[in-house]
Design a protein around this motif. Sequence first.
Motif: not given
Length: 390
Positions: A177-180, A159, A170-171, A144, A174-175, A200-201
């Motif tokens: 600040g990245c994208e799956l 990514k 997933v959380d 981060s 995303e915490s 992804g979700r």
Amino acid sequence: SLLFTSSYGFATPRRPAFLRSDSVGSYPQRAHANFRSIRGLLSSSFSASRSINGFSEIIEEYDGFLVDQWGVLFDAKQPYPGSLAALESLKAAGKKTVLLSNSSKRKSDAVKNLVNTMKFGPPGPEGLYLDIITSGEITFQLVSSGSVPGQPIMRPGTKVYCCGSGDGDVDYVESLGCELAGPEDCDWVLARGNFVLVRGRGDTGVKTVPGGDPADGFADQKRFLASDASGLATAQARGCPMLVANPDMIRPGTNSPMPGQIGAMYADGSLLGGLGGEGAGEVVYVGKPHRAVYDAAFAAFEELGGLKLNAPGGKARLCAVGDALATDVEGGGRHLPGGGSVLIAHGIHAAALGIPEGGGLKPAPEAILGLLADLEGPCVPTHVVPSFVW
């Protein structure tokens, strides 16, 4: 200012003092590089380790203890007999304790488990332990803040393809600040578990990893991870680096592969059918036995416990406590002032020691001799104890 601009042109928070350039491990500096097959060290290795019955026997030798969780304080469901009393006795004796875990979860999740499930209470100077340091928390701080040494790509805004635990993956990503993302378009791979692959979700974004069978060494799971179906070979072929947020190799109780094994497969080129060379992947390890988690623990000992680790004329003496030679013991031998380490016998090495896992039984001297015969240097514990008891 709390921000600095790196040489790569993006602004990141100023890194904490313990996030140094040498604080994480990377291939070919493997997490388990100190195991050697040197039979001539058999007698010296054993003589360097003293068998004890409980921590009351060594209480005067150390000022602070760095204690593992799983296999030491508790199993997956409940505390081991005597572990809570041992923490209470260390506290009463004026000793300082910090918990150090290779769990890929954040600190907040670890505290919830310690307070609500295991009933060890919260961390702090008034508690039974000063703090809980997890490799997942240190990974979070490194990524981060864009501070992963040598890996500018491991930062917010990138990514990530995730080998996950199936609990909060997933959380967690995303915490950061990245994208799956999938292996075809990810920037890097995060190995924080070995149960699911997450791009992804939702159900379509998660693929379950086969459980495998301990009778054949979880061969099906390893074949799947090495197959095209896992996508790991695709990411490796594209040159994506991997960060292993839990360097453990096997899971206590089942001996199933852990993220450390996924990292080893990625690093040695076996995913692409090779053994090093151009097929080798770039892997960063965060967690025991690598430095970053120890620096965080040292900060807790000094700031919360009042220990002086670098005082002229007398440094505080620390001791690592854990059930794994390659992480707990080796890390203690490498990094702790005083260099003490206690191997908890009824953990992951229980079978090799001829005792039941979690049973608290004392192994025979010849069993300890056999386990330590092939080890040298920091992998050799100072003491061996049946379980974490006073």
